[in-house]
Write a protein that holds these residues in place. Structure first.
Motif, short mmCIF file in Angstrom:
data_model
loop_
_atom_site.label_atom_id
_atom_site.label_comp_id
_atom_site.label_asym_id
_atom_site.label_seq_id
_atom_site.Cartn_x
_atom_site.Cartn_y
_atom_site.Cartn_z
N LEU A 157 0.82 -1.21 0.00
CA LEU A 157 0.00 0.00 0.00
C LEU A 157 0.86 1.26 0.00
O LEU A 157 0.47 2.29 -0.55
N TYR A 164 2.69 3.54 -3.81
CA TYR A 164 1.53 2.66 -3.94
C TYR A 164 1.76 1.61 -5.02
O TYR A 164 2.09 1.94 -6.17
N ASP A 167 -3.57 -2.08 -3.20
CA ASP A 167 -4.22 -2.29 -1.92
C ASP A 167 -4.58 -3.77 -1.86
O ASP A 167 -5.59 -4.21 -2.39
N GLN A 194 -4.12 7.76 1.54
CA GLN A 194 -3.72 6.45 1.02
C GLN A 194 -4.93 5.52 0.93
O GLN A 194 -5.04 4.71 0.00
#
Length: 670
Positions: A157, A164, A167, A194
């Motif tokens: 993440l 990034y 996720d 985030q």
């Protein structure tokens, strides 16, 4: 006639006023050209169902559920709305498959025992149930929140947009066929910005919370909504999302205005509106089992739950006229293992929860007669254990059948979804960051046995190493460091190489380094409070020290030395003979020191009470805590865990000389 204004949170406590409350909350569905919601209204818009789920249509309810009771749902002229399709008495079966507090434990990896494919096992069971569903049966999959924080997958993440990768929790849940999820407290550990990226890029399902508000980065009605209606196989399932206002990061420098309001208020404002356009209502509650102070799940002693599932059930039980259940989370509680436990029926509302970390897949089966209200439905509840892997156990040995085998999980899901994420982590997972000396007293057994009771070698190492590492900090070195006992999730094994993953397991929480300015007097008061938080000798035998004991015990670096005089009771316990940087505390009461905190403690430690509230975790006396939130802080932007990893790489081996030892900085005296 104008309906009276009512204090809803007070009114739901009085069952005698239930009829008045139902009248106050008598919402209607309205179509009009201008669907902008006004006061007491929600706007209904069509959402996008998860293509891997079973929702045929999803209707999102947008607006402010915290401004007051919702009396109308507004839809645009000509827009689709969830219409009742079942005739009176027509029976339909709704099966809610659910998990909560997955904490990114989709697959637990072990070099010797093999990988435990937790989510892939769930996927196989859910897909089998969906394939076998009868014509009048609907199978939905729900997440009860905390899909983040707790495994190595967190690292994908990142901490900003550039870091990034994916996720992992939301991508896996999307592919698994999750139809809807609620925001948990740990969703915010790396900041709302985030989380927004994760929702935008990897959540193929609606995300709910009716009581999260005013974030600078996460926008209600865009990134998440208070509630939704799922249409599937002629059934309308209303879902309300609630997030705990305990143990959640608010008031951060990056997002100072974000708040989490009273979940009971949000549920009460919303319930009748959602029920009016549903055949059955599900409360996805990431608020915890119980209310006030309660012990269950991960709690080794009492912890603060606040307005948890008991409070929510008591509030909506007097309002409900249709079937309603609460699918819970947050407290990691295993409920209804052997069928419905009567203790989990509160005000006629069924409460259930599936522990945590992928230990179980929960299931609620509800047989509903349309138009029959709450008197003509029944429910069964079960928890399906997720098997652990252990390839070292040969076939035919006792216990073999309870272990995961290759046919127990969906191999395609694992190959297509999870393995690419593991591959993205491979280098980081396998990297050996150092070694552990054979004589270092830092094993998991030693760490968990002492972290709540006395000086702990691994905590000493963490704090002393951070103080040394602070010489490289942009703002300069710190004098002292602290770390919370509950932040020590495991130890490290002496005589073995230390991998990145093994150290992640020691410090799984997403903390940054925050530097407080404290006077000697403030440190003295903090130590005195800490003395009352130890597990006392008479408590140890009756407490599971491997579990979560939420009384906020802190460990300190070597520049702080003191004794704890236990006294006859918790209230009598005192920190005595305190020295700070080699000087008696009485000589430095007005001197200021730079003190490194982890974010969790800087924010007041929530239910562990470094926030002016009473010390919790089973402490018998009503003892208020210092409020550490009032100190002046400097945010370094540095990740606590990463600073330790960097230091270990440099030192090569974790040894007693490097601080992994006991040195008498804390002494317990009768």
């Amino acid at each position: 006639m104008t309906k009276p204004k009512v204090d809803l949170c007070a009114l739901v406590e009085k069952s005698a006023d239930a009829d008045l409350l139902r009248e106050v909350l008598s919402p209607v569905l309205v179509r009009r050209a201008d669907a902008t919601p006004g006061a007491g209204e929600l706007r209904m818009v069509a959402g996008t169902p998860n293509p891997a789920g079973r929702a045929e249509r999803v209707f999102l309810l947008k607006g402010d559920p915290l401004a007051g009771p919702i009396r109308a749902i507004i839809a645009e002229d000509g827009a689709l709305v969830p219409e009742r399709r079942l005739a009176d008495g027509e029976r339909h079966v709704l099966r809610l498959m659910h998990f909560n507090d997955m904490h990114n434990h989709m697959t637990d990896m072990h070099p010797k025992r093999g990988n435990t494919h937790r989510m892939a096992q769930m996927v196989k069971r859910v897909n089998k149930a969906r394939a076998a569903a009868a014509d009048n049966e609907t199978v939905l999959l729900l997440s009860g929140g905390d899909d983040h924080t707790g495994s190595i997958f967190d690292e994908l993440l990142g901490w900003n947009g550039e870091e990034y990768v994916v996720d992992a929790g939301y991508r896996a849940a999307s592919a698994a066929g999750v139809d809807i999820a609620v925001l948990g407290n740990h969703e915010f550990d790396r900041g709302a910005a985030q989380l927004k990226l994760g929702i935008e890029r990897d959540a193929a399902f609606p995300v709910l919370s009716a009581n999260v508000a005013d974030s600078a980065h996460l926008t209600r009605d865009l990134d998440y909504v208070p509630a939704a209606i799922i249409e599937a196989n002629q059934l309308r399932v209303g879902v309300i999302g609630l997030t705990t206002n305990i143990d959640i990061r608010t008031g951060t420098k990056d997002d100072p205005g974000m708040r989490v309001a009273c979940p009971v208020e949000a549920a009460t404002n919303l319930y009748k509106a959602v029920e009016a356009v549903s055949d059955v209502v599900v409360i996805l509650s990431h608020c915890g089992y119980g209310k006030g102070m309660h012990q269950s799940g991960k709690a080794g002693a009492l912890r603060e739950i606040g307005e948890g599932d008991f409070s929510i059930a008591e509030a909506i039980g007097s309002l409900a006229s249709k079937p309603v259940v609460i699918v819970g989370g947050h407290s990691h509680t295993e409920l209804n293992t052997d069928g419905i436990n009567p203790d989990n029926l509160v005000s006629g509302v069924l409460l259930t929860q599936a522990k945590a970390n992928g230990a179980f897949l929960g299931e609620i089966a509800m047989s509903i007669a349309a138009g029959g209200g709450r008197d003509t439905w029944f429910s069964s509840v079960s928890l399906h254990p997720v098997k652990k892997r252990d390839d070292t156990v040969p076939e035919g040995v006792d216990g073999y059948d309870a272990l995961e085998q290759d046919g127990d999980y969906d191999a395609a899901f694992e190959t297509e979804i999870v393995e690419p994420m593991i591959a993205a982590l491979d280098d980081k997972l396998a990297e050996v960051i150092g070694n552990v000396a054979e004589d270092a007293p830092v094993s998991t057994e030693q760490t968990l046995a002492t972290r709540y009771t006395t000086e702990t070698a691994l905590a000493n190492f963490i704090n002393d190493t951070l103080v040394r590492q602070s010489e490289t900090f942009p703002g300069g070195a710190v004098d002292f460091a602290l770390f919370s006992a509950t932040g020590l999730a495991k130890g490290i094994e002496p005589g073995e190489p230390l991998s990145y993953r093994a150290w992640f397991d020691v410090m799984p929480y997403a903390d940054q380094v925050e530097i407080a300015t404290m006077t000697g007097a403030e440190i003295r008061d903090m130590l005195d409070s800490n003395a009352k938080r130890l597990l006392r000798p008479e408590e140890v035998e009756e407490t599971d020290t491997s579990a979560f004991v939420s009384r906020g015990l802190l460990h300190f670096s070597s520049g702080i030395r003191y004794k704890v005089a236990l006294g006859d009771s918790v209230a009598d316990a005192r920190a005595v003979e305190i020295t700070l940087a080699g000087k008696p505390v009485e000589e430095v009461l007005d001197r200021t020191f730079r003190f490194a905190f982890n974010t969790y403690v800087m924010l007041g430690a929530f239910s562990e009470a470094w926030n002016g509230k009473l010390i919790s975790g089973g402490v018998a006396d009503e003892i208020p805590s210092p409020d550490l939130r009032a100190l002046s802080y400097e945010n370094t932007g540095l990740v606590y865990r990463n600073e330790l990893i960097s230091a270990i790489r440099k030192m090569g081996t974790v040894t007693r000389v490097e601080g992994a030892d006991l040195d008498g900085r804390l002494v317990i005296v009768a």
